[in-house]
Write an enzyme that holds these catalytic residues in place. Structure first.
Site, mmCIF file in Angstrom:
data_model
loop_
_atom_site.group_PDB
_atom_site.id
_atom_site.type_symbol
_atom_site.label_atom_id
_atom_site.label_comp_id
_atom_site.label_asym_id
_atom_site.label_seq_id
_atom_site.Cartn_x
_atom_site.Cartn_y
_atom_site.Cartn_z
ATOM 1 N N TYR A 142 0.826 -1.211 0.000
ATOM 2 C CA TYR A 142 0.000 0.000 0.000
ATOM 3 C C TYR A 142 0.861 1.262 0.000
ATOM 4 O O TYR A 142 0.453 2.289 -0.523
ATOM 5 C CB TYR A 142 -0.888 0.039 1.251
ATOM 6 C CG TYR A 142 -2.156 -0.754 1.161
ATOM 7 C CD1 TYR A 142 -2.133 -2.122 0.924
ATOM 8 C CD2 TYR A 142 -3.393 -0.136 1.321
ATOM 9 C CE1 TYR A 142 -3.296 -2.844 0.860
ATOM 10 C CE2 TYR A 142 -4.564 -0.863 1.262
ATOM 11 C CZ TYR A 142 -4.514 -2.216 1.031
ATOM 12 O OH TYR A 142 -5.673 -2.930 0.964
ATOM 13 N N LYS A 187 3.171 -15.268 2.057
ATOM 14 C CA LYS A 187 3.381 -15.916 0.757
ATOM 15 C C LYS A 187 4.884 -16.133 0.628
ATOM 16 O O LYS A 187 5.545 -15.634 -0.297
ATOM 17 C CB LYS A 187 2.803 -15.026 -0.362
ATOM 18 C CG LYS A 187 2.845 -15.639 -1.753
ATOM 19 C CD LYS A 187 1.815 -16.737 -1.979
ATOM 20 C CE LYS A 187 1.994 -17.362 -3.357
ATOM 21 N NZ LYS A 187 1.123 -18.552 -3.561
ATOM 22 N N ASP A 219 -2.763 -18.326 -0.045
ATOM 23 C CA ASP A 219 -3.730 -18.952 -0.965
ATOM 24 C C ASP A 219 -4.469 -20.094 -0.271
ATOM 25 O O ASP A 219 -5.703 -20.200 -0.355
ATOM 26 C CB ASP A 219 -3.054 -19.407 -2.271
ATOM 27 C CG ASP A 219 -1.745 -20.160 -2.073
ATOM 28 O OD1 ASP A 219 -1.277 -20.238 -0.923
ATOM 29 O OD2 ASP A 219 -1.192 -20.654 -3.072
ATOM 30 N N ASP A 243 -6.525 -7.222 4.081
ATOM 31 C CA ASP A 243 -7.647 -6.553 3.411
ATOM 32 C C ASP A 243 -8.537 -7.591 2.729
ATOM 33 O O ASP A 243 -9.757 -7.617 2.910
ATOM 34 C CB ASP A 243 -7.109 -5.553 2.387
ATOM 35 C CG ASP A 243 -8.223 -4.861 1.621
ATOM 36 O OD1 ASP A 243 -9.210 -4.453 2.261
ATOM 37 O OD2 ASP A 243 -8.110 -4.734 0.389
ATOM 38 N N ASP A 247 -12.599 -9.293 4.007
ATOM 39 C CA ASP A 247 -13.852 -9.290 3.227
ATOM 40 C C ASP A 247 -14.360 -10.723 3.100
ATOM 41 O O ASP A 247 -15.565 -10.990 3.191
ATOM 42 C CB ASP A 247 -13.642 -8.709 1.811
ATOM 43 C CG ASP A 247 -13.873 -7.196 1.743
ATOM 44 O OD1 ASP A 247 -13.667 -6.511 2.773
ATOM 45 O OD2 ASP A 247 -14.246 -6.697 0.662
HETATM 46 C C1 IPM Z 1 -10.385 -1.313 3.913
HETATM 47 C C2 IPM Z 1 -10.418 -0.692 2.548
HETATM 48 C C3 IPM Z 1 -9.189 0.161 2.327
HETATM 49 C C4 IPM Z 1 -7.981 -0.762 2.410
HETATM 50 C C5 IPM Z 1 -9.153 0.949 1.003
HETATM 51 C C6 IPM Z 1 -10.368 1.832 0.852
HETATM 52 C C7 IPM Z 1 -7.909 1.765 0.889
HETATM 53 O O1 IPM Z 1 -10.567 -1.662 1.558
HETATM 54 O O2 IPM Z 1 -10.284 -0.575 4.913
HETATM 55 O O3 IPM Z 1 -10.492 -2.533 4.004
HETATM 56 O O4 IPM Z 1 -7.654 -1.447 1.430
HETATM 57 O O5 IPM Z 1 -7.357 -0.794 3.471
HETATM 58 MN MN MN Z 2 -11.022 -3.627 2.350
#
Ligand code: IPM
Ligand code: MN
Ligand code: NAD
Length: 350
Positions: A142, A187, A219, A243, A247
């Site tokens: 990042y 990884k 993975d 990240d 999700d």
């Molecule tokens: C999160 C988001 C952020 C990240 C983006 C918006 C920069 O996806 O907080 O999970 O990748 O950290």
């Molecule tokens: Mn995110």
């Protein structure tokens, strides 16, 4: 107590779930006899539109000054044509995290019993799941050099030993308060940063003989998280893997809209935000689930202000809403964002 914090609604559904959380905080303040002292500022696309920059100086100054920040989400299609630090994410959220040194991002995955059927996964896989992802938040790909050259584009991934060490300590200290197991995700079969990650994590683990450590490749972890999520306690990983995996973890919990997060520095600064984004596909429709934002507010009360009973009262009101089916459409209910916020607010301390 005077609860003094910075409120950054941001973009898309950010202001909608933010209003719901503020209603709940107001109710909490009434029940417990506190006052709210809220510094509201612009960030992300909203700040670009009104101030020409995604992170105005007054926003950053307020965040530094209060040290407790409640944030909705940033970004959206309106600003997707922008490049680099002109973008809401790269110029707003990431520098906020970096300038406050919020290196430790904590994201829990503990499905509420009442939401087991909201997940596409089978209940026998989900029962008893309770893990926390400790995501390094201010390093890695990042924040490395990025750019274009005449052949293409590049994003550099760097980690220092010190960066890995401090997030590893966070993970092991957390594991000590839980089931005493750390799963480090990397990884290392391909990436040099991951080889260093594994070395440093293994070395720090030597200071925690009471905590079990396992290493897993990212993975495979993406699969294990869906096939045997009960086996994990604390999952430690770098910025981008964390990240993506969080999700994925939201699928275990029934919706993107229910997972809060805390981003912490080494002392006592905390930024609290849902793990989801600004959801432009549902912004303005009243469909956004405010749960993650409300739980982020509760987390702020607990961690930044030491208000444990107040945090618990909010969490219990959220659980009551889930049990009573007083929820938004993503969880099979029929309430709007605002209606769910009101329902939870009305049940704080009841
Ligand atoms: C999160 C988001 C952020 C990240 C983006 C918006 C920069 O996806 O907080 O999970 O990748 O950290
Ligand atoms: Mn995110
Ligand atoms: P997203 O998390 O915004 O949405 C993904 C999906 O989940 C969408 O279908 C959305 O409707 C749904 N969803 C998300 N939150 C929800 C909620 N509270 N209730 C009900 N449904 C919800 O991810 P995206 O669509 O990939 O990204 C949209 C924008 O958000 C992008 O600009 C991205 O950069 C930004 N983003 C910001 C943050 C942040 O500020 N922390 C986090 C992630 C993404």
């Amino acid at each position: 107590m005077n609860i003094h914090f910075t409120y950054l609604p941001g973009d898309g559904i950010g202001p909608e779930i933010g209003l719901a959380a503020l209603q709940v905080l107001n109710a909490m303040a009434n029940v417990f006899g506190h006052t709210l002292d809220i510094e509201e500022h612009l960030i992300g696309g909203a700040a670009i539109d009104k101030r020409g920059t995604p992170l105005p100086d007054d926003t950053l100054a307020s965040a530094k000054h209060t040290g407790a920040i409640l944030l909705g989400a940033v970004g959206g299609p309106k600003w997707d044509h922008l490049k680099g630090a002109d973008r809401p994410e790269l110029g707003g959220l990431l520098p906020l995290r970096q300038k406050l040194d919020l290196f430790a991002n904590i994201r829990p995955a503990k499905p509420f019993a009442t939401l087991i059927n909201s997940s596409p996964l089978k209940s026998e896989i989900l029962n008893g799941v309770d893990f926390v992802v400790v995501r390094e938040l201010t390093g890695g790909i990042y924040f490395g050099n990025k750019g274009r050259d005449n052949l293409g584009a590049y994003d550099e991934c760097r980690y220092s030993q010190a960066e890995i060490e401090r997030i590893t300590v966070t993970a092991f200290e957390l594991a000590r308060t839980r089931r005493k197991k750390v799963t480090s995700v990397d990884k290392s079969n391909v990436l040099e940063t991951s080889r260093l990650w594994r070395e440093v994590v293994s070395r720090v683990a030597g200071d925690y003989p009471d905590v079990e450590l396992e290493h897993t490749l990212v993975d495979a972890m993406a699969m294990h998280m869906l096939t045997r999520p009960r086996d994990f306690d604390v999952i430690l990983t770098e910025n981008m893997f964390g990240d993506i995996l969080t999700d994925e973890a939201s699928v275990l919990c029934g919706s993107m809209g229910v997972i809060p997060s805390a981003s912490l520095d080494a002392d006592n600064v905390g930024l609290y935000e849902p793990i989801h984004g600004s959801a432009p596909d549902i912004a303005g429709t009243g469909k956004a689930n405010p749960t993650a934002m409300i739980l982020s507010a509760a987390w702020m009360l607990r961690t930044s202000f030491g208000l444990e009973p107040e945090a618990v009262a909010i969490e219990q009101a959220v659980e009551q809403a889930l049990e009573a089916g007083q929820v938004t459409g993503d969880l099979g209910g029929s309430l709007s964002t605002d209606q769910m916020g009101k329902w939870v607010a009305d049940h704080v301390g009841r």
